[in-house]
Enzyme design. Structure first.
Site, short mmCIF file in Angstrom:
data_model
loop_
_atom_site.label_atom_id
_atom_site.label_comp_id
_atom_site.label_asym_id
_atom_site.label_seq_id
_atom_site.Cartn_x
_atom_site.Cartn_y
_atom_site.Cartn_z
N ASP A 176 0.83 -1.21 0.00
CA ASP A 176 0.00 0.00 0.00
C ASP A 176 0.86 1.26 0.00
O ASP A 176 2.06 1.21 0.31
CB ASP A 176 -0.91 -0.04 1.25
CG ASP A 176 -2.22 0.71 1.06
OD1 ASP A 176 -2.33 1.49 0.11
OD2 ASP A 176 -3.13 0.51 1.89
N ASP A 206 -10.58 2.23 -3.58
CA ASP A 206 -11.16 2.07 -2.24
C ASP A 206 -12.68 2.18 -2.30
O ASP A 206 -13.34 2.01 -1.29
CB ASP A 206 -10.60 3.12 -1.28
CG ASP A 206 -9.33 2.63 -0.60
OD1 ASP A 206 -9.04 1.42 -0.70
OD2 ASP A 206 -8.63 3.45 0.02
#
Ligand code: DGJ
Length: 730
Positions: free
Chosen positions: A479, A549
């Site tokens: 990430d 997301d």
């Protein structure tokens, strides 16, 4: 041989699949672009140079007074700055004399078998026999800069790869102010500019607008390719559709700040230049040193935007993605992020894993919050040591229990970051990336690590390797949750601090290369607050990337549809999440959530222990569907059928197996309407074969299905969808 040089006319021709590309050595030994388009037979290309010698405001090069030749109107391969061409330049070098006027002259060339590679940077690769490289050497006599323009052609692809390698063959250092990967000139401007813009949770939205007489820039200055633009643009004919017409796709294999600039000049000619963003960039090149640009990929399609995307998909899937997982069907995973956020422990994870195993899910991924003292996003990035309050006894016993249930185990890292509240920061505050004298901006309570520093990369390699060695870990989610600010490394001397952005990216690639080589069996998944670093370079290290997301299936239709313009379905990570959706609050059918996620690398992102018995049955069905359809989705040819950017009521796409014996159609109704009529015209089938559809059992010819379509007229509810499998029966 796909690359030819004609001594008499000094012309280069590259034949790339159904496309040809040509340029020649022109006046003053300048490289003049001649052609890029559908395949042309060998023949005379002279007269294509576009150079009018228009007025005294378009100067002639030294020694050519009174001639018709002016760089200001010539079509060029790699235009240099400040020496008679006032349009966008590809190269600007500041020499000892303080001037950035740059002058490039052809010196020699070499044609060799195989595809060139770029040191320290991802690039398309191919076997020696399947590719050729053209290496054209240009030089700037004053600074001693040698510029190798590299061109690659891979058998069977309508694509040209390009990069430039600059060497200082002079006796004094010089400063590279701009070094594009490629420039592409057209003697016309009747194009639409197609690109993908966005923001966090709304990545890769489609934009299409005609070119006009101006400069337009699609770019990132964020130190990362970013949510806001992906490094891609296409020039499409005014009437180009998904299926018809010409499209020139331009994609940059780079994860840092980039720029794709287009300019249409007063003579109605268009130029595109793509590469590292020249803003906040400089590079000092000492005598004997080399600098490589990232690679640009130029695709020609005569079969519309769909044809362009399929070329990118195949090229990136086969010749850019690497490693054990490149061609393998990806495991169905359940990720605990939206299930628990930071609030989990071993017991909770095992409860999810137990249900996952019963439902046929193949991997449990433990997301953010397993390390240091991290119970929210305020601390511990950099402290890659298990939080034993949450996971008593450490990682090994947990992973063993998960494995014993028949599941593989995956783990989350955010390696490039450091929390001010972390042991790492307490010991190494100097590892934060920040211009000397400035205070670092903070985002999501975290700073960025200075990836230009070897000691930082070594620390990350050692700690991440330690975790990966400590248990049977099969997957890593990498990430990156903020962008760079004050990006001037104190580790560099002041005059080199504008090298920071690119050195950061090179540092990242070096670390990824070390880790992926040390753990070749581990499946890496890229991520950056969703799809904030969804770019071709990251696909070189991680064959799949978390797309957004935003896990709302209806919003995902647009995000995944846009993403498919460049990136293959196998790379588009997509999960079924809970309702009401955590980002939008929307409630969507479980089956639609599955149908939309089925178009990519499939998984779940919810608390399986909270599903109803009926939903669990649906999970089992989806798992079975995935096993049946994943080869088709991951290896098939992808066709966009109805754009959610043009039709608010419908969205559709399909995958067709390479032998055209099978296809999977997805039809989604984001928003219904009364008297819903819909004939869905399919694509990519064999017109002469007959296909049975799983919806009605009817057998129809490919020709009928593509021309009349599947009749899907009925009453549809908001958010309903259907998957239709087609199987050739004759
Ligand atoms: C952003 C990612 O996109 C999410 O999936 C999740 O991993 C969070 N970060 C964790 O902080």
């Amino acid at each position: 041989m796909p690359i030819y040089y004609n001594e008499q006319t000094k012309t280069f021709r590259l034949d790339a699949g159904k496309a040809s590309y040509a340029f020649c050595v022109g006046p003053c030994d300048t490289l003049i672009h001649l052609y890029f388009g559908p395949r042309i037979p060998d023949g005379d290309l002279s007269g294509l140079e576009f150079s009018l010698g228009l007025s005294s405001f378009s100067p002639n090069p030294p020694g050519m007074a009174g001639s018709r030749f002016t760089l200001d109107a010539a079509l060029q391969e790699y235009p240099a700055n400040g020496a008679g061409d006032y349009r966008l330049s590809a190269l600007a070098i500041r020499g000892e004399n303080g001037s950035s006027a740059t002058c490039l002259r052809y010196r020699s060339h070499e044609i060799r078998d195989g595809k060139y590679a770029l040191e320290g940077m991802p690039a398309v690769y191919a076997g020696e026999a399947a590719a050729q490289t053209l290496d054209v050497l240009l030089e700037d006599p004053l600074t001693g800069a040698e510029v190798h323009l590299l061109y690659g052609v891979i058998e069977g692809f309508d694509a040209i790869t390009r990069a430039a390698v600059i060497r200082n063959a002079g006796s004094a250092p010089f400063v590279i102010e701009k070094a594009a990967s490629a420039a592409l000139d057209f003697p016309r401007m009747d194009f639409d500019l197609v690109h993908l813009y966005g923001q966090w949770a709304q990545e890769r939205q489609l934009s299409r607008a005609p070119l006009t007489h101006d400069i337009r820039t699609i770019a990132s200055k964020r130190g990362s390719s970013s949510h806001n633009h992906t490094p891609f643009a296409a020039l499409a004919g005014k009437y180009t559709s998904e299926t018809h017409g010409e499209a020139y796709g331009m994609s940059l294999i780079y994860s840092g700040s980039f720029a794709i600039e287009t300019e249409c000049d007063a003579y109605d000619a268009a130029r595109a230049v793509l590469g590292i963003n020249p803003i906040d960039f400089e590079w000092i090149l000492a005598p004997g040193e080399r600098f490589s640009t990232p690679e640009a990929v130029l695709v020609y399609s005569g079969e519309g935007l769909g044809g362009m995307s399929r070329t990118f998909h195949k090229l990136y899937r086969r010749h850019l993605c690497r490693g054990e997982w490149k061609e393998k069907i990806r495991p169905i995973l359940v990720n605990n992020w939206e299930a628990t956020y930071f609030n989990f422990n071993e017991e909770k994870l095992l409860a999810i894993a137990k249900d996952a195993a019963e439902l046929g899910i193949e991997m449990l991924v433990m997301d953010d919050g397993w390390f240091g003292k991290r119970n929210d996003d305020k601390s511990s990035l950099g402290d890659w040591f298990v939080n034993e309050e949450k996971l008593k006894g450490g990682l090994k016993p947990l992973v063993e229990k998960v494995n014993a249930l028949g599941l593989q185990f995956g783990i989350w890292f955010e390696p490039e970051m450091i929390s001010p509240d972390s042991d790492l920061f307490r010991v190494h505050p100097d590892w934060v990336l920040c211009a000397p004298g400035r205070k670092p901006s903070i985002a999501r309570n975290q700073y960025v690590l200075d990836m230009t520093r070897k000691e930082v990369r070594d620390y990350l390699f050692d700690t991440i390797s330690g975790v990966l060695h400590s248990a049977n870990i099969a997957y890593v989610k990498w990430d990156f949750n903020r962008n760079l600010t004050e990006a001037a490394s104190p580790a560099l001397p002041p005059e080199r601090r504008k090298e920071t952005g690119h050195r950061y990216v090179l540092g990242l690639y070096e670390l990824l290369e070390r880790l992926t080589s040390a753990f070749p069996r581990v499946l890496f998944e890229g991520c950056s607050g969703g799809g904030g670093r969804f770019d071709p370079a990251m696909l070189y290290y991680s064959p799949q990337i978390w797309t957004s997301d935003d896990s709302d299936a209806i919003e995902r239709c647009r995000i995944q549809y846009g993403t498919s313009f460049v990136y293959p379905p196998s790379s588009i990570s997509a999960h079924v999440s809970a309702v009401p959706n955590h980002q939008t609050g929307r409630v969507t059918d479980f089956s639609t959530r599955g149908n939309v996620a089925m178009a990519g690398a499939f998984g779940y992102e919810l608390d399986l222990t909270k599903l109803t018995a009926e939903e669990k049955e649906l999970v089992k069905q989806q798992v079975a569907q995935y096993h049946a359809y994943a080869p088709l989705v991951q290896d098939g040819d992808f066709y966009r059928l109805i754009s959610p950017f043009e039709d608010e009521n419908r969205c559709a796409w399909m995958s067709v197996s390479p032998d055209r014996s099978e296809a999977l159609v997805t039809f989604v109704v984001p928003k219904t309407k009364v008297n819903f009529t819909s004939y869905l015209r399919l694509a990519g089938l064999d017109p002469d074969r007959f296909y049975e559809d799983s919806l009605t059992g009817a057998v129809r010819s490919g020709s009928l299905l593509m021309n009349a379509g599947l009749n899907l007229s009925r009453t549809w509810r908001d958010g309903e969808s259907v998957l239709i499998h087609l199987k050739a029966v004759q």
